[in-house]
Design a protein around this motif. Structure first.
Motif, short mmCIF file in Angstrom:
data_model
loop_
_atom_site.label_atom_id
_atom_site.label_comp_id
_atom_site.label_asym_id
_atom_site.label_seq_id
_atom_site.Cartn_x
_atom_site.Cartn_y
_atom_site.Cartn_z
N GLU A 1 -6.87 11.60 0.82
CA GLU A 1 -6.84 11.43 2.27
C GLU A 1 -5.67 10.52 2.68
OE1 GLU A 1 -8.67 12.83 4.53
OE2 GLU A 1 -10.23 13.77 3.29
N SER B 1 -8.38 -4.23 8.31
CA SER B 1 -7.96 -3.02 9.02
C SER B 1 -6.92 -2.21 8.26
CB SER B 1 -7.39 -3.39 10.39
OG SER B 1 -6.23 -4.21 10.26
N ASN B 2 -6.23 -2.83 7.31
CA ASN B 2 -5.21 -2.11 6.55
C ASN B 2 -5.67 -1.79 5.13
OD1 ASN B 2 -5.19 -4.81 5.73
ND2 ASN B 2 -2.97 -4.85 5.38
N TRP B 3 -6.97 -1.62 4.96
CA TRP B 3 -7.53 -1.30 3.65
C TRP B 3 -8.22 0.06 3.69
CZ3 TRP B 3 -7.25 -2.78 -1.24
CH2 TRP B 3 -8.22 -2.31 -2.14
N MET B 4 -8.08 0.82 2.60
CA MET B 4 -8.90 2.00 2.34
C MET B 4 -9.42 1.90 0.92
SD MET B 4 -7.02 5.35 4.00
CE MET B 4 -8.32 6.46 3.41
N ASP B 5 -10.65 2.27 0.72
CA ASP B 5 -11.17 2.30 -0.65
C ASP B 5 -10.34 3.26 -1.48
OD1 ASP B 5 -13.15 0.49 -0.04
OD2 ASP B 5 -14.68 2.01 0.34
N ARG C 1 0.86 -1.18 0.00
CA ARG C 1 0.00 0.00 0.00
C ARG C 1 0.90 1.22 0.00
NH1 ARG C 1 -1.59 -4.21 2.29
NH2 ARG C 1 -3.75 -4.94 2.14
N ALA D 1 -7.25 2.17 -2.55
CA ALA D 1 -5.87 1.69 -2.48
C ALA D 1 -5.43 1.05 -3.78
CB ALA D 1 -5.71 0.71 -1.33
N TRP E 1 -4.22 7.47 4.34
CA TRP E 1 -2.86 7.24 3.92
C TRP E 1 -2.72 7.01 2.41
CZ3 TRP E 1 -3.39 2.58 1.66
CH2 TRP E 1 -4.28 1.66 2.21
N LEU E 2 -3.82 7.19 1.67
CA LEU E 2 -3.70 7.11 0.21
C LEU E 2 -2.85 8.25 -0.32
CD1 LEU E 2 -7.41 6.27 -0.71
CD2 LEU E 2 -5.51 4.67 -0.35
N THR F 1 1.56 5.54 -0.20
CA THR F 1 1.05 6.88 0.10
C THR F 1 1.69 7.85 -0.87
OG1 THR F 1 0.76 6.36 2.45
CG2 THR F 1 0.90 8.70 1.84
#
Length: 277
Positions: A169, A215-219, A160, A221, A171-172, A162
């Motif tokens: 946002e 828990s370590n995912w964001m839409d 993932r 990514a 951490w993307l 950054t």
């Protein structure tokens, strides 16, 4: 037959590949080192290479794999250990995103570096930071916070990434960075740090890095790629567009194997670390 000189216990476990020390900064965390033999004879503070483990916490394996390099170049290798299950017994990812439930992992690392500098004859003002997989995630986010402490950074196969992008946002991207961390992102200082990126050409499995709901995912990514090769290439392109000088090594025939890319890491380290021996 000559009997070898016996060191004291204290000296024995503080030379070569050391025992593991609890961090005085926070004793939930620890670190090991490889102290090259030149440490016993030189008055020159030795350069420092920090290797940040990934999810598997294979810190000792990385330390041992770099022991010969440490001896040959006269640099100290330090490997912090940030255990899984801090606060949440099911958590695996705490250190990767810098801040976790009130713990600042960048500050934990800096505390460990300072302590090592008190124990040993090390130049801790600037150090080379290397990490693979989860360690690569930590390494490039640490760069954003502390470019003034780095003589170089080697970012290996982060699942993932950054981007330096104030419209995405954390951490993307880096939107809200100053509000979150209490300091602005200093692009001019980041541009002064030699940056190395490395990934295996066959590092294309996606089961671990495309996991919505974890828990370590964001839409979003996966917006910069589905594989680690695609994502690190997107990170390289982001840096290049911002005037950050990057070397990207894509290692043929290697999958998601940290040990498989260490030769590329060694070449980078040879370039940025002063040689003592």
């Amino acid at each position: 037959m000559t009997t070898p000189r016996v060191k004291t216990t204290k000296a024995f476990y503080r030379t070569g590949s050391t025992t593991w020390f609890a961090s005085r900064h926070d004793q939930r965390f620890s670190y090991g080192l490889h102290i090259p033999s030149v440490h016993e004879t030189t008055d020159t503070p030795l350069p420092l290479m920090v290797i940040q483990h990934g999810t598997g916490r294979t810190a000792s394996q990385y330390r041992d794999a770099m022991a010969e390099f440490s001896e040959r170049h006269g640099c100290v290798v330090l490997t912090p250990m940030f255990p899984a299950g801090i606060d949440d017994p099911e958590d695996l990812h705490n250190f990767k995103f810098i801040e976790y439930r009130g713990i600042r992992y960048d500050e934990q690392l800096l505390g460990i570096v300072a302590e090592a500098g008190e124990r040993f004859h090390i130049d801790t003002e600037r150090f080379l930071l290397q990490g693979f997989s989860g360690g690569g995630q930590f390494a490039h986010r640490f760069l954003y916070l502390h470019p003034d402490r780095l003589s170089g950074v080697s970012i290996g196969a982060p699942g993932r990434v950054t981007l330096i992008d104030p419209d995405r946002e954390w951490w993307l991207g880096t939107k809200g960075f100053e509000q979150r961390f209490g300091a602005p992102l200093r692009l001019e200082d980041i541009r002064k740090v030699p940056v190395h990126m490395v990934v295996g050409a066959e590092d294309t499995e996606t089961w671990e890095i495309n996991n919505p709901g974890d828990s370590n995912w964001m839409d979003g990514a996966d917006a910069v790629g589905r594989t680690r090769v695609e994502r690190i290439t997107a990170l390289r392109d982001n840096y290049t567009e911002l005037g950050i000088d990057v070397t990207l090594d894509i290692v043929p025939g290697v999958g998601h194997q940290g040990m498989g890319v260490l030769d590329a890491v060694r070449r980078f380290a040879e370039r940025v670390l002063p040689r003592v021996v």
